[in-house]
Design an enzyme around this catalytic site. Sequence first.
Site, PDB file in Angstrom:
ATOM      1  N   ALA A  67       0.869  -1.174   0.000  1.00 15.98           N
ATOM      2  CA  ALA A  67       0.000   0.000   0.000  1.00 15.98           C
ATOM      3  C   ALA A  67       0.909   1.228   0.000  1.00 15.98           C
ATOM      4  O   ALA A  67       2.067   1.155   0.427  1.00 15.98           O
ATOM      5  CB  ALA A  67      -0.886  -0.018   1.231  1.00 15.98           C
ATOM      6  N   GLY A 112       0.627  -4.931   0.904  1.00 18.33           N
ATOM      7  CA  GLY A 112      -0.534  -5.010   0.009  1.00 18.33           C
ATOM      8  C   GLY A 112      -0.237  -5.767  -1.280  1.00 18.33           C
ATOM      9  O   GLY A 112      -1.159  -6.294  -1.910  1.00 18.33           O
ATOM     10  N   GLU A 115      -0.661  -9.242  -0.386  1.00 21.01           N
ATOM     11  CA  GLU A 115      -2.093  -9.427  -0.109  1.00 21.01           C
ATOM     12  C   GLU A 115      -2.921  -9.519  -1.393  1.00 21.01           C
ATOM     13  O   GLU A 115      -3.851 -10.323  -1.478  1.00 21.01           O
ATOM     14  CB  GLU A 115      -2.597  -8.282   0.779  1.00 21.01           C
ATOM     15  CG  GLU A 115      -2.045  -8.374   2.206  1.00 21.01           C
ATOM     16  CD  GLU A 115      -2.319  -7.114   3.024  1.00 21.01           C
ATOM     17  OE1 GLU A 115      -1.848  -6.022   2.634  1.00 21.01           O
ATOM     18  OE2 GLU A 115      -3.006  -7.217   4.051  1.00 21.01           O
ATOM     19  N   GLU A 135       4.509  -4.865   7.497  1.00 20.58           N
ATOM     20  CA  GLU A 135       3.730  -3.796   8.137  1.00 20.58           C
ATOM     21  C   GLU A 135       4.142  -3.468   9.570  1.00 20.58           C
ATOM     22  O   GLU A 135       4.144  -2.308   9.960  1.00 20.58           O
ATOM     23  CB  GLU A 135       2.227  -4.134   8.104  1.00 20.58           C
ATOM     24  CG  GLU A 135       1.581  -3.974   6.729  1.00 20.58           C
ATOM     25  CD  GLU A 135       1.662  -5.224   5.868  1.00 20.58           C
ATOM     26  OE1 GLU A 135       2.419  -6.153   6.214  1.00 20.58           O
ATOM     27  OE2 GLU A 135       0.964  -5.267   4.843  1.00 20.58           O
TER      28      GLU A 135
HETATM   29  N1  CAA Z   1       4.565   3.152  -0.882  1.00 14.47           N
HETATM   30  C1  CAA Z   1       4.959   4.299  -1.482  1.00 14.47           C
HETATM   31  N2  CAA Z   1       6.100   4.403  -2.201  1.00 14.47           N
HETATM   32  C2  CAA Z   1       6.870   3.307  -2.297  1.00 14.47           C
HETATM   33  C3  CAA Z   1       6.527   2.091  -1.689  1.00 14.47           C
HETATM   34  C4  CAA Z   1       5.308   2.030  -0.960  1.00 14.47           C
HETATM   35  N3  CAA Z   1       4.868   0.900  -0.381  1.00 14.47           N
HETATM   36  N4  CAA Z   1       7.500   1.179  -1.948  1.00 14.47           N
HETATM   37  C5  CAA Z   1       8.411   1.814  -2.700  1.00 14.47           C
HETATM   38  N5  CAA Z   1       8.042   3.109  -2.918  1.00 14.47           N
HETATM   39  C6  CAA Z   1       8.756   4.137  -3.671  1.00 14.47           C
HETATM   40  C7  CAA Z   1       9.943   4.674  -2.896  1.00 14.47           C
HETATM   41  O1  CAA Z   1       9.542   5.667  -1.963  1.00 14.47           O
HETATM   42  C8  CAA Z   1      10.799   5.206  -3.991  1.00 14.47           C
HETATM   43  O2  CAA Z   1      10.272   6.451  -4.407  1.00 14.47           O
HETATM   44  P1  CAA Z   1      11.286   7.684  -4.756  1.00 14.47           P
HETATM   45  O3  CAA Z   1      12.078   7.177  -5.928  1.00 14.47           O
HETATM   46  O4  CAA Z   1      10.354   8.795  -5.096  1.00 14.47           O
HETATM   47  O5  CAA Z   1      12.127   7.908  -3.547  1.00 14.47           O
HETATM   48  C9  CAA Z   1      10.566   4.216  -5.139  1.00 14.47           C
HETATM   49  O6  CAA Z   1       9.333   3.551  -4.836  1.00 14.47           O
HETATM   50  C10 CAA Z   1      11.647   3.183  -5.249  1.00 14.47           C
HETATM   51  O7  CAA Z   1      11.779   2.534  -3.990  1.00 14.47           O
HETATM   52  P2  CAA Z   1      13.175   2.393  -3.215  1.00 14.47           P
HETATM   53  O8  CAA Z   1      14.094   3.517  -3.581  1.00 14.47           O
HETATM   54  O9  CAA Z   1      12.869   2.211  -1.761  1.00 14.47           O
HETATM   55  O10 CAA Z   1      13.723   1.030  -3.869  1.00 14.47           O
HETATM   56  P3  CAA Z   1      14.730   0.000  -3.210  1.00 14.47           P
HETATM   57  O11 CAA Z   1      15.133  -0.929  -4.308  1.00 14.47           O
HETATM   58  O12 CAA Z   1      15.807   0.681  -2.449  1.00 14.47           O
HETATM   59  O13 CAA Z   1      13.836  -0.823  -2.161  1.00 14.47           O
HETATM   60  C11 CAA Z   1      11.881  -1.970  -1.404  1.00 14.47           C
HETATM   61  C12 CAA Z   1      12.776  -1.612  -2.601  1.00 14.47           C
HETATM   62  C13 CAA Z   1      12.646  -2.910  -0.452  1.00 14.47           C
HETATM   63  C14 CAA Z   1      10.654  -2.692  -1.949  1.00 14.47           C
HETATM   64  C15 CAA Z   1      11.492  -0.682  -0.650  1.00 14.47           C
HETATM   65  O14 CAA Z   1      10.964   0.246  -1.588  1.00 14.47           O
HETATM   66  C16 CAA Z   1      10.458  -0.884   0.419  1.00 14.47           C
HETATM   67  O15 CAA Z   1      10.771  -1.380   1.489  1.00 14.47           O
HETATM   68  N6  CAA Z   1       9.198  -0.477   0.149  1.00 14.47           N
HETATM   69  C17 CAA Z   1       8.137  -0.517   1.113  1.00 14.47           C
HETATM   70  C18 CAA Z   1       7.669  -1.938   1.350  1.00 14.47           C
HETATM   71  C19 CAA Z   1       6.605  -1.982   2.415  1.00 14.47           C
HETATM   72  O16 CAA Z   1       6.853  -1.693   3.569  1.00 14.47           O
HETATM   73  N7  CAA Z   1       5.391  -2.378   2.022  1.00 14.47           N
HETATM   74  C20 CAA Z   1       4.270  -2.445   2.934  1.00 14.47           C
HETATM   75  C21 CAA Z   1       3.470  -1.191   2.877  1.00 14.47           C
HETATM   76  S1  CAA Z   1       2.243  -1.124   4.128  1.00 14.47           S
HETATM   77  C22 CAA Z   1       0.944  -2.021   3.528  1.00 14.47           C
HETATM   78  O17 CAA Z   1       0.974  -2.589   2.473  1.00 14.47           O
HETATM   79  C23 CAA Z   1      -0.256  -2.006   4.448  1.00 14.47           C
HETATM   80  C24 CAA Z   1      -1.369  -2.889   4.101  1.00 14.47           C
HETATM   81  O18 CAA Z   1      -1.358  -4.064   4.344  1.00 14.47           O
HETATM   82  C25 CAA Z   1      -2.583  -2.308   3.607  1.00 14.47           C
END
Ligand code: CAA
Length: 265
Positions: A67, A112, A115, A135
């Site tokens: 998400a 998500g 999910e 999360e």
């Molecule tokens: N939401 C918003 N933006 C996201 C995102 C997310 N879940 N995941 C990645 N992005 C964005 C980053 O902010 C980044 O944007 P910018 O270039 O503008 O800075 C871009 O995508 C590229 O990401 P990274 O630079 O972080 O890429 P990376 O290769 O270094 O890392 C990754 C990849 C490990 C997937 C890392 O992006 C990450 O940890 N992302 C978040 C994963 C996460 O925590 N997901 C769970 C979200 S909560 C959820 O889903 C709740 C639910 O159940 C409803």
Amino acid sequence: MSEFSTLLVTEENGVAVVTINRPKALNALNSTVLDELSVAFDELAVNDSAKVIILIGSGDKAFVAGADITQMKDMNVIEGKLFAEKGQHVFTKIEQFPKPVIAAVHGFALGGGCEIAMACDIRVASDAAKFGQPEVGLGIIPGFGGTQRLARLVGRGMAKLLIYTADIIDAPEALRIGLVQKVVAPEALLAEAQAIAKRILKKSTIAVNLAKDAINRGMEMDIPNAMQYEAYIFGTCFASEDQTEGMTAFVEKRKPAFSGVFAKK
Ligand code: CAA
């Protein structure tokens, strides 16, 4: 199909491919993506030529990285609940979609992303895919059905291990625990999903779609009720031309030519 800003939808030979298309944000699910997925699946439900759906993410890094954290960051209690309900509503629509939906996962399927893959019927992964529910590291719990679907798919203990630790697992481990059904080389991923779709398309569409319903609904019932439901669905198959054709073809030692038509006998 409608025009979408965050999705691409193509359709060929009975297979629709829905691509979540926000590669710069690793296909993170914001409200727009969720709204557009809802519309796309509504339209595909009544599109008779699309019989199997494949769900993929664009770009080479992620299926869906979760998400949208940027959108969630400043939410209050009410907004958080509404956002979870919006995601749950769309994913349940995919889970209960009247046709098979295959997730083809090539990179990160986190939060998500994991999910939405779990809401699909079958998950095919590239050997570079990574799965996880991170999360609790963000101070929240999975909110788009993850606490429920993961526990049902891989069992309570494994779901708790993954959710409490936020561990990210690779595709072979996802295969081992039953989170995905197939792992292939990255370049073979879409072809593998298409090949599964093609095998499904050769069978009776009516029977396949009814089998989906029987499995999904039956899993929510106790065994006696589930068996009764299966018997009703089994009986319903006998109102289709496909049943007559499938069994006649067997007796005549030829391949069936299914019409996908219900006909009252
Ligand atoms: N939401 C918003 N933006 C996201 C995102 C997310 N879940 N995941 C990645 N992005 C964005 C980053 O902010 C980044 O944007 P910018 O270039 O503008 O800075 C871009 O995508 C590229 O990401 P990274 O630079 O972080 O890429 P990376 O290769 O270094 O890392 C990754 C990849 C490990 C997937 C890392 O992006 C990450 O940890 N992302 C978040 C994963 C996460 O925590 N997901 C769970 C979200 S909560 C959820 O889903 C709740 C639910 O159940 C409803």
